[in-house]
Write an enzyme that holds these catalytic residues in place. Structure first.
Site: not given
Ligand SMILES: [Zn+2]
Length: 179
Positions: A33, A115, A164
């Site tokens: 992400h 992330e 993303d």
């Molecule tokens: Zn995401």
């Protein structure tokens, strides 16, 4: 057994629960992400505050939509490559939302979420690629069902809803470094 990346900085986060018992809860997918708060701004503690449930939603006009949102990821890799870990890899973090991979819905059950601090169109840093590679190798060592063909972007498991990690993410660079 708790599973934390050895070099990770452990961060507080109440947003997780147990993976399901049985085959559905066997970790076999890695989801990449991006996140930045506010969008396009890097540094600061807003991401960690969001995952901790302590973000002041008055702090920026764009944070209105985050009010009451309970989300997390296992790891966030900052622009300088620092690895922050919020959720034990053995537990279920809340990163994927409504999602499906190869016909199996609810990707949070069986995935790890990472992330990268960034946006869809800012080049990620060399330090981020290096840290991501390190964490990925660690995950491969812990979860034999997670293989390089089971690494996806959030966009792939939530098409039309998520974009993303975006065009800025250099998949060939990342995947070739794992070979
Ligand atoms: Zn995401």
């Amino acid at each position: 057994m708790k599973l934390y990346y050895p070099n990770a900085i452990k961060m507080p986060c109440p947003h997780y629960n147990a993976r399901p018992n049985g085959p559905k809860g066997v970790v076999s997918l890695l989801v990449i992400h991006n996140i930045s708060l506010p969008a396009g701004f890097f540094g600061g503690n807003y991401i960690s505050e969001l995952f901790a449930g302590t973000l002041d939603c008055e702090a920026h006009e764009s944070f209105d939509e985050l009010n009451g949102l309970k989300v997390s990821a296992h790891v966030c890799i900052r622009r300088d490559g620092k690895i922050l870990q919020y959720v034990d890899f053995a537990q279920r973090a809340w990163h994927a939302g409504v999602s499906v991979f190869e016909g199996v819905a609810g990707c949070n059950d069986y995935s790890v979420g990472i992330e990268l601090e960034g946006t869809d169109n800012h080049a990620y840093t060399d330090a981020q690629y290096a840290s991501l590679q390190d964490v990925t190798c660690y995950l491969f060592s812990q979860f034999p069902m997670m293989t390089s063909d089971r690494i996806v972007g959030h966009n792939t498991i939530a098409p039309g809803r998520k974009t993303d990690p975006g065009d800025a993410f250099d998949w060939p660079r990342y995947l070739s470094a794992l070979a």
